[in-house]
Design a protein around this motif. Structure first.
Motif, short mmCIF file in Angstrom:
data_model
loop_
_atom_site.label_atom_id
_atom_site.label_comp_id
_atom_site.label_asym_id
_atom_site.label_seq_id
_atom_site.Cartn_x
_atom_site.Cartn_y
_atom_site.Cartn_z
N LYS A 240 0.88 -1.16 0.00
CA LYS A 240 0.00 0.00 0.00
C LYS A 240 0.92 1.21 0.00
N PRO B 199 1.31 5.62 -0.57
CA PRO B 199 0.52 6.85 -0.42
C PRO B 199 -0.01 7.40 -1.74
N GLU B 200 0.66 7.10 -2.85
CA GLU B 200 0.22 7.63 -4.15
C GLU B 200 -1.12 7.03 -4.60
N GLN C 67 -4.83 6.20 -4.14
CA GLN C 67 -5.98 6.64 -3.37
C GLN C 67 -7.06 5.56 -3.35
N ILE C 68 -7.96 5.68 -2.40
CA ILE C 68 -9.04 4.71 -2.22
C ILE C 68 -10.27 5.19 -2.97
N TYR D 244 -14.30 4.94 -3.05
CA TYR D 244 -15.41 4.57 -2.19
C TYR D 244 -16.68 4.37 -3.01
N ALA E 269 -10.50 10.17 -7.73
CA ALA E 269 -9.39 9.52 -7.02
C ALA E 269 -8.68 8.54 -7.95
N LYS F 65 -6.19 9.95 -10.58
CA LYS F 65 -4.85 10.21 -10.04
C LYS F 65 -4.06 8.90 -9.97
N ASN F 66 -4.72 7.83 -9.57
CA ASN F 66 -4.05 6.53 -9.54
C ASN F 66 -3.60 6.11 -10.93
N LYS G 130 -16.81 3.74 5.10
CA LYS G 130 -15.36 3.63 4.92
C LYS G 130 -14.94 2.23 4.48
N ARG H 293 -15.24 -0.01 -0.38
CA ARG H 293 -14.12 0.64 -1.05
C ARG H 293 -13.37 -0.31 -1.96
N GLU I 189 -9.14 -0.66 -2.91
CA GLU I 189 -7.78 -0.18 -2.68
C GLU I 189 -6.90 -0.74 -3.77
#
Length: 171
Positions: free
Chosen positions: A54, A56-57, A59-60, A62, A77, A80-81, A155, A158, A160
Motif C-alpha cells: 500500500k 501513499p500515491e 488513493q481509495i 469509495y 481519485a 490520479k491513480n 469507509k 471501497r 484499494e
C-alpha cells in the motif's frame, strides 16, 4: 444372444447420448462477448503474491451501499491513480474490492469482485494496460474501520489499489 443385446443397447445409448451443440441466432454474439471477456480476464496478472504494498500515491475509491458503479468522487481519485500507473510501467497493480459487514459472505465477495472489476475497467479506459492490473475481492473480511454505523460502513465500501514490483520473484 443376451450379451449381444446388452452390448448393442450399451453402444446405442453411448452413441445416442452424445452432446449436440445447437447455435441459435443471437447466441453467437453472446458467445463472442463471453470469449472476449474471458480473454481479458486471462490477461490479468497473477495476484498470488504476499508482497503487495500500500503506497501513499494510491488513493481509495469509495462506493455507495450495495453498488459497484463508480461515484464521481471515486473517479477523481482513480484518475490520479491511473496517472501514477501509466508512469510506472515496471509495476503490477492489484485492485482489492471490499464491502461493509452487511450481507452474506457470498454476496459480499461477489460485490467486492464487481467493484474491483469496475475499477479495473475504468483504469483501462484511462489508458492503463489490463495486463498490469489484477483483481481480488475480500468482501467484508478486511474492514478498514470496525463498527456497525453508517460512518464505519461507508469507509469499508471501497477499493484499494496495491503495488508490486514486476521484477520481484522473477515474474
Amino acid at each position: 444372444m443376451k450379451k449381444l443385446l446388452v452390448i448393442s443397447l450399451a453402444v446405442f445409448l453411448f452413441i445416442g447420448c452424445a452432446k449436440k451443440t445447437l447455435v441459435r441466432t443471437g447466441q453467437q454474439e453472446s458467445a463472442a462477448v463471453t470469449a472476449t471477456a474471458t480473454q481479458e480476464m486471462e490477461q490479468e496478472p497473477s495476484v498470488r503474491f504476499s508482497d503487495w504494498e500500500k503506497i501513499p500515491e494510491m488513493q481509495i475509491g469509495y462506493f455507495d451501499f450495495d453498488k459497484s458503479e463508480l461515484t464521481e468522487a471515486a473517479r477523481n481519485a482513480l484518475k490520479k491513480n491511473a496517472e501514477y500507473m501509466k508512469n510506472n510501467t515496471d509495476l503490477t497493480f492489484l485492485v482489492e474490492g471490499h464491502c461493509d459487514e452487511r450481507g452474506t459472505v457470498e454476496y459480499n465477495l461477489a460485490l467486492g469482485q464487481r467493484r474491483a472489476l469496475s475499477v479495473r475497467e475504468y483504469y483501462a479506459k484511462l489508458g492503463v494496460p489490463l495486463t498490469n492490473i489484477g483483481t481480488i475481492s475480500y468482501g467484508s473480511e478486511k474492514p478498514a474501520v470496525l463498527g456497525s454505523s453508517e460512518e464505519s460502513w461507508a469507509k469499508n465500501r471501497r477499493t484499494e489499489t496495491r503495488v508490486r514490483n514486476r521484477k520481484q520473484n522473477n515474474e
